[in-house]
Design a protein around this motif. Sequence first.
Motif, PDB file in Angstrom:
ATOM      1  N   ALA A   6       0.821  -1.202   0.000  1.00 24.26           N
ATOM      2  CA  ALA A   6       0.000   0.000   0.000  1.00 24.26           C
ATOM      3  C   ALA A   6       0.853   1.249   0.000  1.00 24.26           C
ATOM      4  O   ALA A   6       0.367   2.322  -0.293  1.00 24.26           O
ATOM      5  CB  ALA A   6      -0.922   0.006   1.201  1.00 24.26           C
ATOM      6  N   PHE A   7       2.109   1.118   0.307  1.00 26.19           N
ATOM      7  CA  PHE A   7       3.006   2.260   0.305  1.00 26.19           C
ATOM      8  C   PHE A   7       2.437   3.398   1.140  1.00 26.19           C
ATOM      9  O   PHE A   7       2.117   4.459   0.642  1.00 26.19           O
ATOM     10  CB  PHE A   7       3.331   2.711  -1.126  1.00 26.19           C
ATOM     11  CG  PHE A   7       3.997   1.645  -1.924  1.00 26.19           C
ATOM     12  CD1 PHE A   7       5.371   1.493  -1.882  1.00 26.19           C
ATOM     13  CD2 PHE A   7       3.261   0.760  -2.671  1.00 26.19           C
ATOM     14  CE1 PHE A   7       6.002   0.484  -2.597  1.00 26.19           C
ATOM     15  CE2 PHE A   7       3.871  -0.251  -3.389  1.00 26.19           C
ATOM     16  CZ  PHE A   7       5.241  -0.392  -3.354  1.00 26.19           C
ATOM     17  N   ARG A   8       2.291   3.148   2.431  1.00 22.04           N
ATOM     18  CA  ARG A   8       1.679   4.116   3.338  1.00 22.04           C
ATOM     19  C   ARG A   8       2.331   5.479   3.256  1.00 22.04           C
ATOM     20  O   ARG A   8       1.676   6.487   3.433  1.00 22.04           O
ATOM     21  CB  ARG A   8       1.744   3.600   4.769  1.00 22.04           C
ATOM     22  CG  ARG A   8       0.835   2.425   4.997  1.00 22.04           C
ATOM     23  CD  ARG A   8       0.889   1.945   6.410  1.00 22.04           C
ATOM     24  NE  ARG A   8       0.428   2.974   7.310  1.00 22.04           N
ATOM     25  CZ  ARG A   8       0.598   2.929   8.619  1.00 22.04           C
ATOM     26  NH1 ARG A   8       1.210   1.932   9.161  1.00 22.04           N
ATOM     27  NH2 ARG A   8       0.143   3.894   9.385  1.00 22.04           N
ATOM     28  N   GLU A   9       3.619   5.544   2.973  1.00 19.68           N
ATOM     29  CA  GLU A   9       4.297   6.832   2.919  1.00 19.68           C
ATOM     30  C   GLU A   9       3.686   7.732   1.854  1.00 19.68           C
ATOM     31  O   GLU A   9       3.596   8.928   2.015  1.00 19.68           O
ATOM     32  CB  GLU A   9       5.797   6.665   2.659  1.00 19.68           C
ATOM     33  CG  GLU A   9       6.543   5.994   3.799  1.00 19.68           C
ATOM     34  CD  GLU A   9       6.308   4.486   3.895  1.00 19.68           C
ATOM     35  OE1 GLU A   9       5.905   3.851   2.890  1.00 19.68           O
ATOM     36  OE2 GLU A   9       6.496   3.940   4.985  1.00 19.68           O
ATOM     37  N   ASP A  10       3.247   7.147   0.723  1.00 19.79           N
ATOM     38  CA  ASP A  10       2.641   7.937  -0.350  1.00 19.79           C
ATOM     39  C   ASP A  10       1.302   8.516   0.071  1.00 19.79           C
ATOM     40  O   ASP A  10       0.853   9.517  -0.454  1.00 19.79           O
ATOM     41  CB  ASP A  10       2.411   7.078  -1.594  1.00 19.79           C
ATOM     42  CG  ASP A  10       3.694   6.736  -2.315  1.00 19.79           C
ATOM     43  OD1 ASP A  10       4.747   7.263  -1.920  1.00 19.79           O
ATOM     44  OD2 ASP A  10       3.636   5.958  -3.262  1.00 19.79           O
ATOM     45  N   ARG A  67      -2.433   0.657  -4.739  1.00 20.24           N
ATOM     46  CA  ARG A  67      -2.593   2.096  -4.954  1.00 20.24           C
ATOM     47  C   ARG A  67      -3.332   2.369  -6.254  1.00 20.24           C
ATOM     48  O   ARG A  67      -3.517   1.474  -7.075  1.00 20.24           O
ATOM     49  CB  ARG A  67      -1.225   2.779  -5.002  1.00 20.24           C
ATOM     50  CG  ARG A  67      -0.454   2.666  -3.702  1.00 20.24           C
ATOM     51  CD  ARG A  67       0.930   3.246  -3.838  1.00 20.24           C
ATOM     52  NE  ARG A  67       1.675   2.516  -4.872  1.00 20.24           N
ATOM     53  CZ  ARG A  67       2.677   3.018  -5.565  1.00 20.24           C
ATOM     54  NH1 ARG A  67       3.075   4.255  -5.360  1.00 20.24           N
ATOM     55  NH2 ARG A  67       3.308   2.298  -6.470  1.00 20.24           N
ATOM     56  N   LEU A  68      -3.741   3.622  -6.430  1.00 19.02           N
ATOM     57  CA  LEU A  68      -4.378   4.015  -7.679  1.00 19.02           C
ATOM     58  C   LEU A  68      -3.436   3.743  -8.849  1.00 19.02           C
ATOM     59  O   LEU A  68      -2.211   3.797  -8.696  1.00 19.02           O
ATOM     60  CB  LEU A  68      -4.755   5.497  -7.650  1.00 19.02           C
ATOM     61  CG  LEU A  68      -5.823   5.896  -6.637  1.00 19.02           C
ATOM     62  CD1 LEU A  68      -5.974   7.408  -6.605  1.00 19.02           C
ATOM     63  CD2 LEU A  68      -7.147   5.235  -6.964  1.00 19.02           C
ATOM     64  N   ARG A  74       3.482   5.685 -11.907  1.00 17.58           N
ATOM     65  CA  ARG A  74       4.569   6.614 -11.608  1.00 17.58           C
ATOM     66  C   ARG A  74       5.781   5.869 -11.053  1.00 17.58           C
ATOM     67  O   ARG A  74       6.915   6.150 -11.419  1.00 17.58           O
ATOM     68  CB  ARG A  74       4.083   7.686 -10.617  1.00 17.58           C
ATOM     69  CG  ARG A  74       5.083   8.799 -10.408  1.00 17.58           C
ATOM     70  CD  ARG A  74       4.564   9.909  -9.493  1.00 17.58           C
ATOM     71  NE  ARG A  74       4.381   9.403  -8.141  1.00 17.58           N
ATOM     72  CZ  ARG A  74       3.218   9.416  -7.487  1.00 17.58           C
ATOM     73  NH1 ARG A  74       2.145   9.906  -8.032  1.00 17.58           N
ATOM     74  NH2 ARG A  74       3.144   8.938  -6.266  1.00 17.58           N
ATOM     75  N   GLN A  75       5.542   4.896 -10.181  1.00 17.45           N
ATOM     76  CA  GLN A  75       6.638   4.113  -9.606  1.00 17.45           C
ATOM     77  C   GLN A  75       6.056   2.906  -8.885  1.00 17.45           C
ATOM     78  O   GLN A  75       5.059   3.017  -8.172  1.00 17.45           O
ATOM     79  CB  GLN A  75       7.436   4.968  -8.616  1.00 17.45           C
ATOM     80  CG  GLN A  75       8.606   4.256  -8.009  1.00 17.45           C
ATOM     81  CD  GLN A  75       9.377   5.155  -7.051  1.00 17.45           C
ATOM     82  OE1 GLN A  75       8.931   6.217  -6.654  1.00 17.45           O
ATOM     83  NE2 GLN A  75      10.555   4.711  -6.673  1.00 17.45           N
TER      84      GLN A  75
END
Length: 95
Positions: A6-10, A67-68, A74-75
Amino acid sequence: MALVAAFREDIRDSSTHPCHPEQHPIPCPTQVWPVVWQTLVDEGVKTVTCEQAESMMKKGWTLVDVRLEADYERQHAEGAINVPLYRPVQGTEFW
């Protein structure tokens, strides 16, 4: 076997995300994700480090990036697949 990323930092900094709560009456991912994350943790979902995820992928696990699509494009981690937890909605219709 799947890992969910989920890449919480984003998501922590809503000012960098195109969805700003003051502009949208419907909750956006930056508002909802902390609740979803806590629910997953409460249900026993474990957090792994990047190194652990990489090792698990080498053993056949699939990394699922929730994520979306725009954020994924994007990455993203090499070998990950994108299955967005949310989808952009236009207007006031649910579907």
